[in-house]
Design a protein around this motif. Structure first.
Motif, PDB file in Angstrom:
ATOM      1  N   ALA A 128     -81.160  11.086  -2.291  1.00 18.11           N
ATOM      2  CA  ALA A 128     -80.940  11.548  -3.378  1.00 18.11           C
ATOM      3  C   ALA A 128     -79.533  12.077  -3.524  1.00 18.11           C
ATOM      4  N   ASP A 129     -78.836  11.358  -4.803  1.00 15.87           N
ATOM      5  CA  ASP A 129     -77.382  11.671  -4.842  1.00 15.87           C
ATOM      6  C   ASP A 129     -76.928  11.288  -6.191  1.00 15.87           C
ATOM      7  N   HIS A 130     -75.732  11.791  -6.607  1.00 20.73           N
ATOM      8  CA  HIS A 130     -75.276  11.314  -8.075  1.00 20.73           C
ATOM      9  C   HIS A 130     -74.222  10.106  -7.496  1.00 20.73           C
ATOM     10  N   TYR A 131     -75.037   8.767  -7.663  1.00 21.46           N
ATOM     11  CA  TYR A 131     -74.314   7.569  -7.134  1.00 21.46           C
ATOM     12  C   TYR A 131     -73.423   7.103  -8.220  1.00 21.46           C
ATOM     13  N   SER A 132     -72.242   6.734  -7.873  1.00 12.87           N
ATOM     14  CA  SER A 132     -71.204   6.179  -9.193  1.00 12.87           C
ATOM     15  C   SER A 132     -71.790   5.059  -9.794  1.00 12.87           C
ATOM     16  N   HIS A 133     -72.052   4.816 -10.887  1.00 18.42           N
ATOM     17  CA  HIS A 133     -72.628   3.720 -11.377  1.00 18.42           C
ATOM     18  C   HIS A 133     -71.396   2.531 -11.846  1.00 18.42           C
ATOM     19  N   ARG A 134     -70.160   3.103 -11.732  1.00 15.18           N
ATOM     20  CA  ARG A 134     -69.298   2.475 -11.983  1.00 15.18           C
ATOM     21  C   ARG A 134     -68.376   1.544 -10.806  1.00 15.18           C
ATOM     22  N   GLU A 135     -68.586   2.121  -9.637  1.00 14.73           N
ATOM     23  CA  GLU A 135     -68.092   1.499  -8.416  1.00 14.73           C
ATOM     24  C   GLU A 135     -68.998   0.278  -8.118  1.00 14.73           C
ATOM     25  N   GLY A 136     -68.163  -0.916  -7.827  1.00 15.82           N
ATOM     26  CA  GLY A 136     -69.213  -1.922  -7.293  1.00 15.82           C
ATOM     27  C   GLY A 136     -69.659  -2.748  -8.236  1.00 15.82           C
ATOM     28  N   ASN A 137     -69.656  -2.647  -9.708  1.00 17.81           N
ATOM     29  CA  ASN A 137     -70.178  -3.270 -10.647  1.00 17.81           C
ATOM     30  C   ASN A 137     -69.159  -4.324 -11.275  1.00 17.81           C
ATOM     31  N   ASP A 138     -69.624  -5.472 -11.413  1.00 18.13           N
ATOM     32  CA  ASP A 138     -68.660  -6.496 -12.215  1.00 18.13           C
ATOM     33  C   ASP A 138     -68.773  -6.344 -13.771  1.00 18.13           C
ATOM     34  N   ASP A 139     -67.925  -5.615 -14.345  1.00 11.58           N
ATOM     35  CA  ASP A 139     -67.993  -5.375 -15.889  1.00 11.58           C
ATOM     36  C   ASP A 139     -67.610  -6.538 -16.732  1.00 11.58           C
ATOM     37  N   TYR A 140     -66.876  -7.505 -16.102  1.00 14.55           N
ATOM     38  CA  TYR A 140     -66.207  -8.626 -16.732  1.00 14.55           C
ATOM     39  C   TYR A 140     -66.577  -9.943 -16.744  1.00 14.55           C
ATOM     40  N   ALA A 141     -67.580 -10.294 -15.614  1.00 17.38           N
ATOM     41  CA  ALA A 141     -67.963 -11.631 -15.550  1.00 17.38           C
ATOM     42  C   ALA A 141     -68.775 -12.040 -16.993  1.00 17.38           C
ATOM     43  N   GLN A 142     -69.682 -11.342 -17.119  1.00 15.82           N
ATOM     44  CA  GLN A 142     -70.618 -12.032 -18.137  1.00 15.82           C
ATOM     45  C   GLN A 142     -69.835 -11.607 -19.490  1.00 15.82           C
ATOM     46  N   PRO A 143     -69.278 -10.616 -19.931  1.00 17.33           N
ATOM     47  CA  PRO A 143     -68.483 -10.639 -21.188  1.00 17.33           C
ATOM     48  C   PRO A 143     -67.580 -11.888 -21.250  1.00 17.33           C
ATOM     49  N   GLY A 144     -66.707 -12.151 -19.859  1.00 19.44           N
ATOM     50  CA  GLY A 144     -65.821 -13.313 -20.077  1.00 19.44           C
ATOM     51  C   GLY A 144     -66.641 -14.527 -20.172  1.00 19.44           C
ATOM     52  N   THR A 145     -67.996 -14.702 -19.715  1.00 20.98           N
ATOM     53  CA  THR A 145     -69.033 -16.225 -19.960  1.00 20.98           C
ATOM     54  C   THR A 145     -69.116 -15.981 -21.334  1.00 20.98           C
ATOM     55  N   LEU A 146     -69.375 -15.071 -22.195  1.00 16.90           N
ATOM     56  CA  LEU A 146     -69.702 -14.846 -23.561  1.00 16.90           C
ATOM     57  C   LEU A 146     -68.321 -15.189 -24.354  1.00 16.90           C
ATOM     58  N   PHE A 147     -67.475 -14.746 -23.926  1.00 14.14           N
ATOM     59  CA  PHE A 147     -66.451 -14.976 -24.633  1.00 14.14           C
ATOM     60  C   PHE A 147     -66.079 -16.352 -24.968  1.00 14.14           C
ATOM     61  N   ARG A 148     -65.992 -17.212 -23.471  1.00 12.64           N
ATOM     62  CA  ARG A 148     -65.885 -18.584 -23.483  1.00 12.64           C
ATOM     63  C   ARG A 148     -66.891 -19.371 -24.183  1.00 12.64           C
ATOM     64  N   MET A 149     -67.891 -18.918 -24.140  1.00  7.59           N
ATOM     65  CA  MET A 149     -69.152 -19.613 -25.081  1.00  7.59           C
ATOM     66  C   MET A 149     -68.781 -19.805 -26.549  1.00  7.59           C
ATOM     67  N   MET A 150     -68.107 -18.841 -26.988  1.00  5.53           N
ATOM     68  CA  MET A 150     -67.850 -18.618 -28.348  1.00  5.53           C
ATOM     69  C   MET A 150     -66.985 -19.891 -28.929  1.00  5.53           C
ATOM     70  N   THR A 151     -67.220 -20.477 -30.225  1.00  2.00           N
ATOM     71  CA  THR A 151     -66.275 -21.539 -30.722  1.00  2.00           C
ATOM     72  C   THR A 151     -64.994 -20.675 -31.077  1.00  2.00           C
ATOM     73  N   ALA A 152     -64.076 -21.654 -31.337  1.00  5.99           N
ATOM     74  CA  ALA A 152     -62.558 -20.941 -31.605  1.00  5.99           C
ATOM     75  C   ALA A 152     -62.794 -20.110 -32.960  1.00  5.99           C
ATOM     76  N   ASP A 153     -63.575 -20.623 -33.932  1.00  2.00           N
ATOM     77  CA  ASP A 153     -63.725 -19.439 -35.102  1.00  2.00           C
ATOM     78  C   ASP A 153     -64.332 -18.311 -34.802  1.00  2.00           C
ATOM     79  N   GLN A 154     -65.643 -18.429 -33.784  1.00  2.00           N
ATOM     80  CA  GLN A 154     -65.895 -17.163 -33.339  1.00  2.00           C
ATOM     81  C   GLN A 154     -65.140 -16.212 -32.621  1.00  2.00           C
ATOM     82  N   GLN A 155     -64.266 -16.908 -31.930  1.00  2.00           N
ATOM     83  CA  GLN A 155     -63.160 -16.156 -31.039  1.00  2.00           C
ATOM     84  C   GLN A 155     -62.198 -15.250 -32.137  1.00  2.00           C
ATOM     85  N   ARG A 156     -61.706 -16.174 -33.132  1.00  2.00           N
ATOM     86  CA  ARG A 156     -61.060 -15.651 -34.283  1.00  2.00           C
ATOM     87  C   ARG A 156     -61.640 -14.395 -34.935  1.00  2.00           C
TER      88      ARG A 156
END
Ligand code: NDP
Ligand code: HEM
Length: 502
Positions: free
Chosen positions: A410-438
């Motif tokens: 039992a502990d207050h484990y950091s939920h921010r350490e060791g988590n990749d917060d960027y890969a999936q948003p990056g994938t989503l961004f690259r999935m968007m058309t140029a118009d969606q990105q705009r």
């Protein structure tokens, strides 16, 4: 025309006929009124009590009844009868926006709630999801803080873009959901044109005692349709209830909206192997790893007869599950298992589940006792405690979920350490058309008007880590759109800008 002589007699709430409902009882034609005009007092007093507290979030919403028809076969994963091939289950679906109050305009940029109550023969199963597969935070301890940034500033009573971007830029786990919120999908044309997601990882278990992790998806068969900010502003200028009107009228004309229900299934042991935490609500399971499996079709086909009784008082809770469906270790889900029933007891009342809209279609036998508005007193009062010798309801061991192995200190484990917060948003961004990105760049830049520069810079760094082109696009849109240079750090004065929510 109906015969007026056939109209039912107007009565008091005690059932006695009322002789005059036009003129109050006064001493002489000019008054004053008499205290004994109890029906006047009753009428005014009732009006004073017509409102219940609005939902603390998701206050503005619309709902309708319908059915889930199971066309696929997932019975090897779950014993839940709601998933028996060929079965049909009645349901209520309430859509909502999140941040606005009960009178908010429908066409606002915001997440849409997608809350379903399945009235299964084994009890109510509530799947209280959104139109997004992920969420802004991953620990329920942050939920009240997050929601505060979406609501009104304590002094100005206005929404505060500074609070929103301050919180988001300090909480990188929000980036995935922020990217969805400010994409074209963040401003749906109507409730009929959104997908629904259970979002959390839940579990399914079968008669052999095997557990599978599961994610629920509802794909709109009307297609995704969205507004730009400009289009939405024009809609709101004409109609603040555009989504309520659209849903109600479609159902009235027999144009029943439908969603394809699908699941992703993960064997229990896989949870140890995925490169991401499969119980992290800020992450999706890539379809390539866990493909969508068809379950059936959800259709909405009946409007409520009375909005307040059936939609405003509807009470959904992630704690409502049925045998064959279970929770998961997702910390957010764990928090929600507490929060909703607690909200209902406060907002609707102790016996909220006895109201017709919330009442299960299955038999309900509990030992809960009294409390305000208890009207469904059980027959046979000798078994009012448990265990008893008088034939009272007894537990059903067959409904027991297979044991779940858990471990850890039992502990207050950091939920921010060791988590990749960027890969999936990056994938989503690259999935968007140029118009969606705009659109994404401009929606974000527009919503950052008036936000202090240091907060904008902190957020740009998150965009950059997802994809350098994401940050460059937003920075360029800011340079184009912002009329005044971003201010020095401020607190209360940053008002205006595009509302956003969660
Ligand atoms: P896929 O290409 O298999 O799926 C992409 C998904 O993204 C589709 O479900 C699509 O929904 C959805 N999508 C498209 N545009 C947007 C948008 N602007 N906002 C939200 N969702 C959108 O890819 P993966 O499964 O590998 O996932 C890649 C990315 O797609 C993820 O990082 C996530 O951001 C997003 N996504 C993934 C989902 C999942 O469960 N795997 C679910 C929803 C989004 P549709 O089919 O309706 O067009
Ligand atoms: C409504 C709490 C996260 C979807 C609510 C309500 C509360 C609440 C108190 C109002 C209930 C009522 O008065 O009827 C929380 C907490 C969360 C959380 C504490 C996190 C710890 C989420 C997430 C989702 C979600 C992650 C979606 C995936 C909804 C929906 C409603 C709602 C759809 C409206 C239900 C309806 O239509 O009545 N939430 N919530 N919430 N929440 Fe959450």
């Amino acid at each position: 025309m109906s015969d007026p002589t056939q109209r039912p007699v107007l009565t008091t709430t005690a059932g006695a006929p009322i002789a005059d409902n036009q003129n109050s009882l006064s001493a002489g034609p000019r008054g004053p009124l008499l205290l004994q005009d109890y029906q006047l007092i009753e009428k005014l007093a009732h009006q004073n009590r017509e409102r219940i507290p609005e939902r603390v979030v998701h206050a503005k919403g619309s709902g309708a009844y319908g059915t889930l028809t199971v066309t696929g076969d997932i019975s090897k994963y779950t014993r839940a009868k709601v998933f028996r091939p060929g079965s049909q289950t009645e349901l209520l679906l309430r859509f909502s926006t999140v941040a606005g109050e009960r009178g908010a305009a429908d066409a606002e940029r915001d997440v849409r709630g997608f809350a379903i109550k399945f009235y299964t023969e084994e009890g109510n199963w509530d799947l209280v999801g959104n139109n997004t597969p992920v969420f802004f935070i991953r620990d329920p301890l942050k939920f009240p803080d997050f929601i505060r940034t979406q609501k009104r500033h304590p002094a100005t009573n206005l929404r505060s873009p500074t609070a929103m971007w301050d919180f988001w830029s300090l909480s990188p786990e929000s980036l995935h959901q922020v990217t969805i919120l400010f994409s074209d999908r963040g401003l749906p044309q109507s409730y009929r044109h959104v997908n629904g997601y259970g979002s959390h990882t839940f579990s399914l278990w079968n008669d052999a005692g095997e557990r599978y992790w599961v994610k629920f998806h509802f794909k709109t068969m009307q297609g995704i349709r969205t507004w730009t900010n400009r289009e939405a502003n024009a809609v709101i200028a004409e109609d603040r209830e555009s989504a309520q009107r659209d849903l109600y009228e479609a159902i009235e004309r027999g144009d029943f909206p439908r969603w394809k229900m699908q699941v992703q299934i993960m064997p229990e042991a896989d949870a140890e192997k995925t490169p991401y935490n499969p119980f992290d609500l800020t992450k999706v399971w890539p379809h390539a790893d866990y493909p969508l499996i068809d379950v059936g079709v959800l259709e909405l086909n009946r409007n409520a007869a009375h909005y307040f009784a059936e939609i405003e008082q509807s009470s959904f809770s992630p704690s409502n599950i049925v045998p064959g469906i279970g929770f998961s270790p997702d910390k957010m889900l764990q928090g929600r298992i507490f929060a909703y029933a607690d909200a209902h007891r406060y907002r609707v009342g102790t016996h909220y589940e006895a109201l017709p809209v919330n009442r299960p279609h299955a038999a309900v036998n509990t030992y809960h006792a009294d409390g305000a508005m208890r009207f469904d007193a059980p027959r046979g009062t000798d078994h009012y405690y448990e265990p008893n010798s008088f034939g009272g309801p007894a537990e059903a061991p067959a409904a027991k979920e297979p044991p779940l192995r858990i471990s850890g200190d039992a502990d207050h484990y950091s939920h921010r350490e060791g988590n990749d917060d960027y890969a999936q948003p990056g994938t989503l961004f690259r999935m968007m058309t140029a118009d969606q990105q705009r659109q994404l760049f401009e929606n974000i830049a527009g919503a950052m008007q008036g936000v202090p520069r240091f907060i904008i810079d902190r957020q740009l760094e998150h965009f950059r880590r997802a994809d350098p082109a994401y940050a460059e696009g937003v920075a360029a849109a800011i340079a184009r759109i912002h009329t005044a240079p971003a201010s020095a750090p401020t607190t209360a004065a940053d008002v205006g800008g595009q509302a956003a929510a969660g």
